[in-house]
Design a protein around this motif. Structure first.
Motif, PDB file in Angstrom:
ATOM      1  N   ARG A  79      13.815  24.158   7.686  1.00 11.70           N
ATOM      2  CA  ARG A  79      14.742  25.139   5.791  1.00 11.70           C
ATOM      3  C   ARG A  79      16.602  24.004   6.519  1.00 11.70           C
ATOM      4  NH1 ARG A  79      13.425  27.755   2.686  1.00 11.70           N
ATOM      5  NH2 ARG A  79      10.940  29.091   2.966  1.00 11.70           N
ATOM      6  N   TYR A  80      16.227  22.921   7.254  1.00 12.82           N
ATOM      7  CA  TYR A  80      17.245  22.744   7.461  1.00 12.82           C
ATOM      8  C   TYR A  80      17.200  20.647   7.982  1.00 12.82           C
ATOM      9  CZ  TYR A  80      19.505  26.930   8.419  1.00 12.82           C
ATOM     10  OH  TYR A  80      20.168  28.819   8.143  1.00 12.82           O
ATOM     11  N   ARG A  81      18.204  20.430   7.537  1.00  7.75           N
ATOM     12  CA  ARG A  81      18.122  18.915   8.213  1.00  7.75           C
ATOM     13  C   ARG A  81      19.436  18.324   8.750  1.00  7.75           C
ATOM     14  NH1 ARG A  81      18.292  17.487   2.096  1.00  7.75           N
ATOM     15  NH2 ARG A  81      19.233  19.811   1.414  1.00  7.75           N
ATOM     16  N   PRO A  82      19.302  17.400  10.246  1.00  8.12           N
ATOM     17  CA  PRO A  82      18.311  17.075  10.420  1.00  8.12           C
ATOM     18  C   PRO A  82      17.671  18.620  11.327  1.00  8.12           C
ATOM     19  CG  PRO A  82      20.636  16.621  11.150  1.00  8.12           C
ATOM     20  CD  PRO A  82      21.248  16.880  10.512  1.00  8.12           C
ATOM     21  N   ALA A  83      16.530  18.460  11.237  1.00  9.03           N
ATOM     22  CA  ALA A  83      15.452  18.921  11.562  1.00  9.03           C
ATOM     23  C   ALA A  83      15.946  18.873  13.328  1.00  9.03           C
ATOM     24  CB  ALA A  83      13.902  18.888  11.130  1.00  9.03           C
ATOM     25  N   PHE A  84      15.202  20.215  14.360  1.00  9.00           N
ATOM     26  CA  PHE A  84      15.256  19.876  15.325  1.00  9.00           C
ATOM     27  C   PHE A  84      14.167  19.541  15.988  1.00  9.00           C
ATOM     28  CE2 PHE A  84      11.733  23.130  13.260  1.00  9.00           C
ATOM     29  CZ  PHE A  84      10.714  22.434  14.834  1.00  9.00           C
ATOM     30  N   ASN A 122      12.956  12.067   3.160  1.00  6.29           N
ATOM     31  CA  ASN A 122      13.850  11.130   4.207  1.00  6.29           C
ATOM     32  C   ASN A 122      14.195  12.407   5.286  1.00  6.29           C
ATOM     33  OD1 ASN A 122      16.284   8.208   2.678  1.00  6.29           O
ATOM     34  ND2 ASN A 122      15.444  10.299   1.447  1.00  6.29           N
ATOM     35  N   ASP A 123      14.103  13.196   5.722  1.00  7.90           N
ATOM     36  CA  ASP A 123      14.572  15.254   5.974  1.00  7.90           C
ATOM     37  C   ASP A 123      12.649  14.770   7.131  1.00  7.90           C
ATOM     38  OD1 ASP A 123      16.300  14.877   4.492  1.00  7.90           O
ATOM     39  OD2 ASP A 123      14.945  16.671   3.435  1.00  7.90           O
ATOM     40  N   TYR A 124      11.903  13.069   6.743  1.00  2.96           N
ATOM     41  CA  TYR A 124      10.831  13.487   7.729  1.00  2.96           C
ATOM     42  C   TYR A 124       9.942  12.202   8.263  1.00  2.96           C
ATOM     43  CZ  TYR A 124      10.479  18.095   4.303  1.00  2.96           C
ATOM     44  OH  TYR A 124      10.875  19.100   3.748  1.00  2.96           O
ATOM     45  N   ILE A 125      10.938  11.689   8.105  1.00  6.00           N
ATOM     46  CA  ILE A 125      10.949  10.113   8.793  1.00  6.00           C
ATOM     47  C   ILE A 125      10.308   9.865   9.932  1.00  6.00           C
ATOM     48  CG2 ILE A 125      11.678   7.789   8.985  1.00  6.00           C
ATOM     49  CD1 ILE A 125      14.146   8.238   6.808  1.00  6.00           C
ATOM     50  N   SER A 293      24.197  21.571  10.497  1.00  5.34           N
ATOM     51  CA  SER A 293      22.586  20.388   9.704  1.00  5.34           C
ATOM     52  C   SER A 293      22.557  21.327   8.661  1.00  5.34           C
ATOM     53  CB  SER A 293      21.648  21.439  10.368  1.00  5.34           C
ATOM     54  OG  SER A 293      21.338  20.296  11.965  1.00  5.34           O
ATOM     55  N   LEU A 294      22.205  20.406   7.455  1.00  7.14           N
ATOM     56  CA  LEU A 294      22.104  21.056   6.416  1.00  7.14           C
ATOM     57  C   LEU A 294      21.255  21.755   5.739  1.00  7.14           C
ATOM     58  CD1 LEU A 294      23.906  20.948   3.190  1.00  7.14           C
ATOM     59  CD2 LEU A 294      22.583  19.027   2.778  1.00  7.14           C
ATOM     60  N   TYR A 295      21.305  23.065   5.514  1.00  8.50           N
ATOM     61  CA  TYR A 295      20.489  23.893   4.711  1.00  8.50           C
ATOM     62  C   TYR A 295      19.764  23.336   3.636  1.00  8.50           C
ATOM     63  CZ  TYR A 295      17.976  28.533   2.551  1.00  8.50           C
ATOM     64  OH  TYR A 295      17.675  28.918   2.165  1.00  8.50           O
ATOM     65  N   LEU A 366      21.194  24.809  18.865  1.00  9.43           N
ATOM     66  CA  LEU A 366      20.188  26.305  18.321  1.00  9.43           C
ATOM     67  C   LEU A 366      19.295  26.363  16.637  1.00  9.43           C
ATOM     68  CD1 LEU A 366      23.354  28.462  18.971  1.00  9.43           C
ATOM     69  CD2 LEU A 366      21.263  27.471  20.234  1.00  9.43           C
ATOM     70  N   VAL A 367      19.339  25.451  16.226  1.00  7.32           N
ATOM     71  CA  VAL A 367      18.907  25.137  14.627  1.00  7.32           C
ATOM     72  C   VAL A 367      17.685  25.551  14.523  1.00  7.32           C
ATOM     73  CG1 VAL A 367      18.383  22.859  14.234  1.00  7.32           C
ATOM     74  CG2 VAL A 367      18.911  23.157  12.776  1.00  7.32           C
ATOM     75  N   SER A 368      16.293  25.338  15.146  1.00  7.65           N
ATOM     76  CA  SER A 368      15.897  25.825  15.250  1.00  7.65           C
ATOM     77  C   SER A 368      15.715  27.737  15.448  1.00  7.65           C
ATOM     78  CB  SER A 368      14.236  25.809  16.960  1.00  7.65           C
ATOM     79  OG  SER A 368      13.429  26.390  16.270  1.00  7.65           O
ATOM     80  N   ASP A 369      15.804  28.058  16.186  1.00 11.05           N
ATOM     81  CA  ASP A 369      16.837  29.641  15.834  1.00 11.05           C
ATOM     82  C   ASP A 369      17.418  29.806  14.649  1.00 11.05           C
ATOM     83  OD1 ASP A 369      15.938  29.892  19.247  1.00 11.05           O
ATOM     84  OD2 ASP A 369      17.223  28.283  19.405  1.00 11.05           O
ATOM     85  N   LYS A 370      18.421  29.900  14.476  1.00  7.59           N
ATOM     86  CA  LYS A 370      18.751  29.812  13.365  1.00  7.59           C
ATOM     87  C   LYS A 370      17.757  29.529  12.170  1.00  7.59           C
ATOM     88  CE  LYS A 370      22.752  28.491   9.673  1.00  7.59           C
ATOM     89  NZ  LYS A 370      23.649  27.299   9.981  1.00  7.59           N
ATOM     90  N   GLU A 371      16.843  29.126  12.252  1.00  8.73           N
ATOM     91  CA  GLU A 371      15.326  28.386  10.942  1.00  8.73           C
ATOM     92  C   GLU A 371      14.808  29.398  10.900  1.00  8.73           C
ATOM     93  OE1 GLU A 371      14.382  24.253   9.999  1.00  8.73           O
ATOM     94  OE2 GLU A 371      12.795  25.096  11.826  1.00  8.73           O
TER      95      GLU A 371
END
Length: 534
Positions: A79-84, A122-125, A293-295, A366-371
């Motif tokens: 749910r976030y970009r850049p992703a973990f 763009n989020d999944y290049i 990271s942008l939600y 921590l973006v993966s934990d946030k996700e």
């Protein structure tokens, strides 16, 4: 042996299969470019394309609905970009990666060229590059860059999107398209070049990326002329580069990124230089540090009501949980293994890294934990009209919980259970922990309705009535009292305990007094967390 050698030579000289990935922020001319690429004889992969929108994109989006379905499925987990880092190999999206691999394998069994355009790509290049490598297909990446002011205006006109969030999305997708295509077969094109010099720009794309070019350029030009309608460029400000540089109303980071990209588009050698890649990395790191990271779903709000119980007294939290259950709140408690595991895991990471409490929800590490926390809360908030979280582990990660709740637009009711500071005076270490925990919670929930309850009073009938009324109200309005006199710094442990006790007592008796409490916290929050008792 001879047949094997012949096959090897044929494979060596056979033109490589290529997937043309059309990248760049939405509203940057990617739809026009995609259709023009198809005029060159390159398939869009299906006739099952996203339909045109009469008001927003009347000529069509030219987006492959099969690919959109896969991207949306990924977006329901990432749910976030850049992703973990390493998301492309994550078990979270294993099935989605398999589906993308199957789609591309099936397509390239009979075809040599494919063009795909979907802003989500763009989020999944990195995922696309990994899958294409698995099936021995070369990516050919075209990045479009457009003045961010025009992109924001177009988003506002088309989707009524908040200007700040639209700009952030432009930044993120522009940064990712430039960062994640490093050392790839790529080209960078400006919006102006595409619309003002369409045929020469397409020829340059075909030559550089080694794509097929039609023998009859006259027919291609006629198709282009019949398709591109200048009257549809409603958000084109025609702002010159000099005017853009002089415009002081533009976010400095966005301005730097756009000017850097324009320079790179006009100077291919600079575009492929280490200097350019380093600048993009620096801008990406700068963005993530500043904004996080942008939600993904910033336009969607989840209805219903979410009740959070904050406190370190397990018995008091459990008693409030029982009351909430009687009121019909579907509650997740410390007995819920998944909820407790997520909060405890994050709390342990914070204890190890010791970040600053206010800013850690933006920490990319921590973006993966946030996700994971976001997905858990989202699941229950969507499923139950009134649900809650009552676990002593929650207070240690209150900032993260409130951050993801705010991103989802949750309507929360916050029950803040406060210890008796006077009883803790004989134990400075315990008092410090209680004060800091209380300050963190009150600071984190300040923009949402909250009710302060002395932990020792949770069993009292008046408290139970007050709690029920607060939770069941559809709307909570807090009246702001006038400013309260504040003590001067520096603050001692005893002074903080005394001041907070008075302000919290007043706020627990009358929510209108919360304004004075929050004014005190606004002045001394940082000092309390960093200095008291040290």
């Amino acid at each position: 042996m001879a047949n094997s050698l012949m096959q090897h030579l044929m494979n060596r000289w056979r033109p490589k299969k290529k997937a043309v990935l059309i990248l760049g922020s939405g509203r940057s001319g990617t739809s026009v470019l995609t259709k023009c690429i198809s005029f060159m004889g390159i398939s869009l992969g299906t006739n099952n394309l996203l339909g045109p929108s009469k008001k927003i994109n009347p000529k069509g989006y030219f987006e492959n609905k099969d690919v959109i379905k896969i991207h949306k499925s990924i977006g329901s987990k990432i749910r976030y970009r850049p992703a973990f880092a390493g998301y492309e190999d994550s078990a979270k999206i294993k099935k989605d990666r398999e589906n993308l691999t199957k789609y591309l394998t099936d397509f390239f069994a009979d075809e040599r060229y494919l063009a795909i355009k979907d802003p989500r790509m763009n989020d999944y290049i990195e995922l696309w590059q990994a899958v294409l490598a698995d099936i021995n297909v070369q990516p050919a990446e075209i990045i479009l860059i457009r003045n961010p002011i025009d992109v924001v205006n177009s988003n506002s006109r088309a989707w009524h999107r908040d200007a700040t969030l639209a700009l952030r999305q432009w930044q993120v997708r522009t940064l990712l398209s430039l960062r994640d295509t490093k050392n790839q077969n790529r080209i960078l094109i400006t919006y102006e070049a595409l619309f003002n010099e369409t045929l020469p720009t397409l020829k340059r794309i075909a030559d550089q990326l080694q794509l097929p070019w039609p023998s009859d350029e006259g027919t291609l030009q006629a198709e282009i002329d019949g398709f591109i309608d200048p009257n549809l460029q409603h958000s084109d400000s025609a702002q010159s580069l000099a005017d853009f540089k002089a415009d002081n109303n533009i976010d400095p980071d966005a301005k730097t990124l756009y000017l850097l990209a324009v320079r790179a588009a006009n100077d291919p050698e600079f575009f492929e230089s280490e200097e350019f890649d380093l600048k993009i990395k620096q801008l990406t790191d700068q963005y993530v540090t500043k904004h996080g990271s942008l939600y993904r779903d910033f336009n969607k709000k989840i209805p219903g009501k979410t009740v959070y119980v904050w406190g370190n007294d397990a018995a008091a939290v459990e008693h409030v949980n029982d009351q909430l259950t009687e009121l019909g709140v579907v509650l997740q408690t410390a007995d819920n293994t998944r909820a407790h595991q997520l909060q405890t895991q994050l709390s342990q990471k914070l204890a190890t890294t010791q970040p600053w409490e206010v800013t850690y929800p933006k920490d990319y590490v921590l973006v993966s934990d946030k996700e994971d926390l976001n997905n858990f809360i989202r699941k229950h908030a969507k499923h139950d009209d009134v649900w809650g979280l009552g676990d002593v582990a929650a207070s240690s990660v209150v900032e993260m919980i409130m951050a993801v709740s705010d991103e989802m637009g949750l309507a929360t009711r916050n029950l803040v259970l406060v210890a008796d500071f006077e009883q803790l005076q004989q134990d400075p270490a315990a008092l410090k922990v209680a004060l800091r925990s209380t300050v963190r919670v009150l600071h984190a929930v300040k923009d949402q309705p909250y009710l302060i309850i002395p932990a020792a009073a949770v069993t009292q009938p008046d408290t139970q009535t007050q709690l029920a009324t607060f939770v069941q109200q559809d709307e909570v309005v807090v009246e702001n009292n006038s400013a309260v006199s504040m003590p001067e710094a520096p603050l001692t442990l005893a002074q903080v305990a005394q001041n907070l006790a008075q302000l919290i007592t007043a706020a627990s008796q009358d929510p209108a007094n919360q304004a004075a409490l929050q004014q005190y916290l606004a002045l001394y929050h940082d000092k309390i967390l960093k200095q008291i008792g040290d």
